[in-house]
Design a protein around this motif. Structure first.
Motif, PDB file in Angstrom:
ATOM      1  N   LEU A  17     -13.185   4.413  -2.422  1.00  0.00           N
ATOM      2  CA  LEU A  17     -12.486   3.165  -2.093  1.00  0.00           C
ATOM      3  C   LEU A  17     -12.717   2.128  -3.176  1.00  0.00           C
ATOM      4  O   LEU A  17     -13.821   2.023  -3.729  1.00  0.00           O
ATOM      5  CB  LEU A  17     -12.965   2.607  -0.751  1.00  0.00           C
ATOM      6  CG  LEU A  17     -12.605   3.355   0.546  1.00  0.00           C
ATOM      7  CD1 LEU A  17     -11.123   3.712   0.605  1.00  0.00           C
ATOM      8  CD2 LEU A  17     -13.456   4.562   0.781  1.00  0.00           C
ATOM      9  N   ARG A  55      -3.869   9.622  -1.604  1.00  0.00           N
ATOM     10  CA  ARG A  55      -4.080   8.426  -2.420  1.00  0.00           C
ATOM     11  C   ARG A  55      -3.560   7.197  -1.682  1.00  0.00           C
ATOM     12  O   ARG A  55      -2.440   7.214  -1.152  1.00  0.00           O
ATOM     13  CB  ARG A  55      -3.364   8.561  -3.765  1.00  0.00           C
ATOM     14  CG  ARG A  55      -3.892   9.707  -4.628  1.00  0.00           C
ATOM     15  CD  ARG A  55      -3.196   9.723  -5.988  1.00  0.00           C
ATOM     16  NE  ARG A  55      -3.671  10.811  -6.817  1.00  0.00           N
ATOM     17  CZ  ARG A  55      -4.747  10.752  -7.600  1.00  0.00           C
ATOM     18  NH1 ARG A  55      -5.458   9.628  -7.640  1.00  0.00           N
ATOM     19  NH2 ARG A  55      -5.108  11.787  -8.317  1.00  0.00           N
ATOM     20  N   LEU A  56      -4.352   6.163  -1.641  1.00  0.00           N
ATOM     21  CA  LEU A  56      -3.972   4.892  -1.018  1.00  0.00           C
ATOM     22  C   LEU A  56      -3.908   3.845  -2.123  1.00  0.00           C
ATOM     23  O   LEU A  56      -4.889   3.155  -2.410  1.00  0.00           O
ATOM     24  CB  LEU A  56      -4.977   4.505   0.071  1.00  0.00           C
ATOM     25  CG  LEU A  56      -5.154   5.540   1.197  1.00  0.00           C
ATOM     26  CD1 LEU A  56      -6.304   5.144   2.111  1.00  0.00           C
ATOM     27  CD2 LEU A  56      -3.862   5.697   1.993  1.00  0.00           C
ATOM     28  N   SER A  91      -8.419   4.275  -4.821  1.00  0.00           N
ATOM     29  CA  SER A  91      -8.747   4.613  -3.432  1.00  0.00           C
ATOM     30  C   SER A  91      -8.052   5.920  -3.045  1.00  0.00           C
ATOM     31  O   SER A  91      -6.831   6.037  -3.186  1.00  0.00           O
ATOM     32  CB  SER A  91      -8.295   3.502  -2.483  1.00  0.00           C
ATOM     33  OG  SER A  91      -8.971   2.292  -2.762  1.00  0.00           O
ATOM     34  N   TYR A  92      -8.833   6.877  -2.569  1.00  0.00           N
ATOM     35  CA  TYR A  92      -8.258   8.139  -2.091  1.00  0.00           C
ATOM     36  C   TYR A  92      -9.261   8.837  -1.184  1.00  0.00           C
ATOM     37  O   TYR A  92     -10.466   8.563  -1.214  1.00  0.00           O
ATOM     38  CB  TYR A  92      -7.869   9.054  -3.258  1.00  0.00           C
ATOM     39  CG  TYR A  92      -8.976   9.388  -4.229  1.00  0.00           C
ATOM     40  CD1 TYR A  92      -9.856  10.441  -3.997  1.00  0.00           C
ATOM     41  CD2 TYR A  92      -9.139   8.642  -5.404  1.00  0.00           C
ATOM     42  CE1 TYR A  92     -10.862  10.751  -4.890  1.00  0.00           C
ATOM     43  CE2 TYR A  92     -10.142   8.935  -6.310  1.00  0.00           C
ATOM     44  CZ  TYR A  92     -11.003   9.995  -6.054  1.00  0.00           C
ATOM     45  OH  TYR A  92     -12.009  10.293  -6.940  1.00  0.00           O
ATOM     46  N   CYS A 148     -12.731  -1.101  -2.705  1.00  0.00           N
ATOM     47  CA  CYS A 148     -13.405  -2.284  -2.185  1.00  0.00           C
ATOM     48  C   CYS A 148     -14.925  -2.153  -2.284  1.00  0.00           C
ATOM     49  O   CYS A 148     -15.462  -1.048  -2.379  1.00  0.00           O
ATOM     50  CB  CYS A 148     -12.999  -2.496  -0.732  1.00  0.00           C
ATOM     51  SG  CYS A 148     -13.389  -1.088   0.326  1.00  0.00           S
ATOM     52  N   ARG A 169      -8.109  -4.355  -1.924  1.00  0.00           N
ATOM     53  CA  ARG A 169      -7.842  -4.794  -0.562  1.00  0.00           C
ATOM     54  C   ARG A 169      -9.119  -4.670   0.264  1.00  0.00           C
ATOM     55  O   ARG A 169     -10.036  -3.923  -0.076  1.00  0.00           O
ATOM     56  CB  ARG A 169      -6.750  -3.922   0.058  1.00  0.00           C
ATOM     57  CG  ARG A 169      -5.515  -3.735  -0.816  1.00  0.00           C
ATOM     58  CD  ARG A 169      -4.697  -4.999  -0.930  1.00  0.00           C
ATOM     59  NE  ARG A 169      -4.169  -5.393   0.373  1.00  0.00           N
ATOM     60  CZ  ARG A 169      -3.132  -4.796   0.954  1.00  0.00           C
ATOM     61  NH1 ARG A 169      -2.501  -3.791   0.359  1.00  0.00           N
ATOM     62  NH2 ARG A 169      -2.698  -5.202   2.127  1.00  0.00           N
ATOM     63  N   LEU A 205       0.862  -1.178   0.000  1.00  0.00           N
ATOM     64  CA  LEU A 205       0.000   0.000   0.000  1.00  0.00           C
ATOM     65  C   LEU A 205       0.902   1.234   0.000  1.00  0.00           C
ATOM     66  O   LEU A 205       1.747   1.384   0.888  1.00  0.00           O
ATOM     67  CB  LEU A 205      -0.913   0.019   1.229  1.00  0.00           C
ATOM     68  CG  LEU A 205      -2.035   1.052   1.204  1.00  0.00           C
ATOM     69  CD1 LEU A 205      -3.105   0.662   0.185  1.00  0.00           C
ATOM     70  CD2 LEU A 205      -2.665   1.210   2.585  1.00  0.00           C
ATOM     71  N   CYS A 258       1.197   5.421  -0.065  1.00  0.00           N
ATOM     72  CA  CYS A 258       0.501   6.681   0.198  1.00  0.00           C
ATOM     73  C   CYS A 258       1.126   7.774  -0.660  1.00  0.00           C
ATOM     74  O   CYS A 258       2.352   7.966  -0.643  1.00  0.00           O
ATOM     75  CB  CYS A 258       0.609   7.031   1.686  1.00  0.00           C
ATOM     76  SG  CYS A 258      -0.061   8.643   2.113  1.00  0.00           S
ATOM     77  N   PHE A 306      -5.610   5.101   6.790  1.00  0.00           N
ATOM     78  CA  PHE A 306      -6.204   6.438   6.917  1.00  0.00           C
ATOM     79  C   PHE A 306      -6.216   6.911   8.365  1.00  0.00           C
ATOM     80  O   PHE A 306      -5.909   8.074   8.651  1.00  0.00           O
ATOM     81  CB  PHE A 306      -7.626   6.432   6.363  1.00  0.00           C
ATOM     82  CG  PHE A 306      -8.361   7.733   6.587  1.00  0.00           C
ATOM     83  CD1 PHE A 306      -8.052   8.865   5.852  1.00  0.00           C
ATOM     84  CD2 PHE A 306      -9.337   7.818   7.560  1.00  0.00           C
ATOM     85  CE1 PHE A 306      -8.713  10.067   6.077  1.00  0.00           C
ATOM     86  CE2 PHE A 306     -10.008   9.012   7.795  1.00  0.00           C
ATOM     87  CZ  PHE A 306      -9.690  10.135   7.046  1.00  0.00           C
ATOM     88  N   ASP A 329      -2.868   0.564  -4.171  1.00  0.00           N
ATOM     89  CA  ASP A 329      -2.482  -0.837  -4.005  1.00  0.00           C
ATOM     90  C   ASP A 329      -1.333  -1.120  -4.960  1.00  0.00           C
ATOM     91  O   ASP A 329      -1.531  -1.430  -6.133  1.00  0.00           O
ATOM     92  CB  ASP A 329      -3.667  -1.759  -4.299  1.00  0.00           C
ATOM     93  CG  ASP A 329      -4.823  -1.505  -3.357  1.00  0.00           C
ATOM     94  OD1 ASP A 329      -4.571  -1.457  -2.158  1.00  0.00           O
ATOM     95  OD2 ASP A 329      -5.952  -1.337  -3.830  1.00  0.00           O
ATOM     96  N   TYR A 344      -7.525  -0.093   4.124  1.00  0.00           N
ATOM     97  CA  TYR A 344      -7.547   1.345   3.838  1.00  0.00           C
ATOM     98  C   TYR A 344      -7.851   2.146   5.102  1.00  0.00           C
ATOM     99  O   TYR A 344      -7.276   3.211   5.328  1.00  0.00           O
ATOM    100  CB  TYR A 344      -8.598   1.652   2.769  1.00  0.00           C
ATOM    101  CG  TYR A 344      -8.416   0.879   1.481  1.00  0.00           C
ATOM    102  CD1 TYR A 344      -7.245   0.991   0.733  1.00  0.00           C
ATOM    103  CD2 TYR A 344      -9.413   0.026   1.008  1.00  0.00           C
ATOM    104  CE1 TYR A 344      -7.083   0.276  -0.445  1.00  0.00           C
ATOM    105  CE2 TYR A 344      -9.258  -0.683  -0.166  1.00  0.00           C
ATOM    106  CZ  TYR A 344      -8.091  -0.562  -0.897  1.00  0.00           C
ATOM    107  OH  TYR A 344      -7.930  -1.263  -2.056  1.00  0.00           O
TER     108      TYR A 344
END
Length: 382
Positions: A207, A164-165, A233-234, A209, A176, A150, A152, A185, A167, A181
């Protein structure tokens, strides 16, 4: 984060270099007592589903839950209710116990473990930042060093600050779990808010997911504008956070680490915020005497519209503060006092015990008597 030792020892290991972690619990610590009413309860409560998520992380690595729950002071029966809740302090102790058991502050959710003490080092790395922008970039840079799966990344423009997260290497594969996440976070956001001394408005969260069953609980941690099954994901924060100066010092860091993560695991609460001032004001009188929003605004020397606007900026409303405080007071009284349910209902401002029963079932999914039995081990129907 502070950590709890899971393997009892009687003497310290000789010549061991000093651990950079925050304070550790004594070896062979007994199960923690139930959280009393007061300071810990002011931090709110956590859904039992999130307790289960943390426990599953440990169980996947071969650590059984019984010892972890004992260290956290959580009765296993208390998790049986569909809407079970624990205090933020209990969840914080569980968080630390899992991190200790796995030697991983990311709970085994990344191929590269985030070794014990990493969060303390992250705090020290970010503490010397001049403002929110520099702090965020230092946080992201540190996490890139300790996590593989992951990543960042920080993206700043005039309308928002995007965390931003990503993968790493898996953007075309399955996303994920939401808890991954959320774990990232919580650490990033909680640390940033503490550094600048205020809660930063969260504008939106996207996200990869699917929407989890406990999405309402995650909305408390993030924001109402959460979107799932997204391409990336963010999380977007209010843009003015980048210019806020870092106000913390090495002295305040000691206190922060000693109380982490319970002090930001629900959502960072600035003790000087308007919401915190209102909570303190409400706690000074019994719920039956709580004023309406107009009276509170007058007592705080502001217009009611100003009170509403400022609370909205902090992610709260006056009614949500009242409801959450009444819920947490009910949970604490049932777990930690011998008051009858009728007495608790009256103390919390309910005209009839039946109204309290309905509200409590809505909050927790069980009857007040059943909840009390889960925490005391007494069958309410016996």
């Amino acid at each position: 984060m502070r950590h709890l030792v899971t393997t009892p020892t009687t003497t310290p290991t000789p010549k061991r270099p000093r651990d950079p972690r925050p304070l550790r619990a004594p070896a062979a610590a007994p199960p923690a007592p139930r959280t009393p009413r007061g300071r810990d309860n002011e931090r709110g409560t956590i859904a039992g589903d999130l307790v289960e998520e943390a426990l599953r992380c440990a169980e996947r690595r071969g650590v059984e839950r019984t010892g972890l729950l004992a260290l956290a002071g959580i009765q296993p029966a208390a998790l049986a209710a569909p809407l079970a809740r624990v205090s933020a302090a209990q969840y914080g102790r569980l968080w630390s116990a899992v991190a200790d058991a796995l030697d991983d502050e990311f709970f085994g959710q990344d191929n590269h473990p985030m070794r014990r003490g990493s969060f303390a080092l992250l705090c020290h790395a970010a503490l010397g930042s001049r403002d929110g922008a520099q702090a965020l970039n230092r946080i992201a840079g540190f996490l890139r060093l300790v996590l593989d799966d992951l990543q960042c990344k920080i993206d700043i423009d005039p309308t928002r600050v995007r965390i931003r997260l990503a993968d790493t290497g898996t953007e075309t594969r399955s996303p994920r779990p939401m808890f991954v996440y959320a774990t990232a976070f919580i650490m990033i956001y909680g640390l940033l808010c503490w550094l600048v001394g205020r809660r930063i408005p969260v504008l939106a969260a996207h996200l990869r997911c699917p929407e989890p069953a406990m999405s309402d609980e995650y909305r408390l941690m993030f924001c109402d504008a959460m979107f799932f099954d997204q391409p990336a994901s963010y999380v977007d924060l209010a843009p003015d956070c980048v210019a806020l100066p870092v106000v913390q010092t090495a002295a305040t860091l000691k206190v922060f680490l000693r109380e982490a993560p319970a002090n930001f695991i629900v959502k960072y609460r600035n003790p000087d915020s308007l919401a915190a001032r209102i909570r303190r004001k409400l706690r000074q009188s019994p719920p039956v005497d709580w004023p309406d929003s107009e009276a509170v605004a007058t007592a705080l020397n502001m217009a009611e519209a100003t009170l509403r606007r400022r609370l909205k900026q902090e992610g709260a409303t006056y009614q949500s503060i009242r409801d959450a405080l009444r819920r947490d007071l009910a949970i604490a009284r049932l777990a930690d006092t011998t008051q009858t349910i009728a007495e608790i209902a009256h103390a919390l401002g309910f005209a009839e015990p039946s109204a309290f029963h309905r509200a409590f079932r809505k909050w927790t999914g069980v009857r007040p008597a059943a909840y009390r039995g889960m925490h005391t081990g007494v069958d309410p129907d016996a």
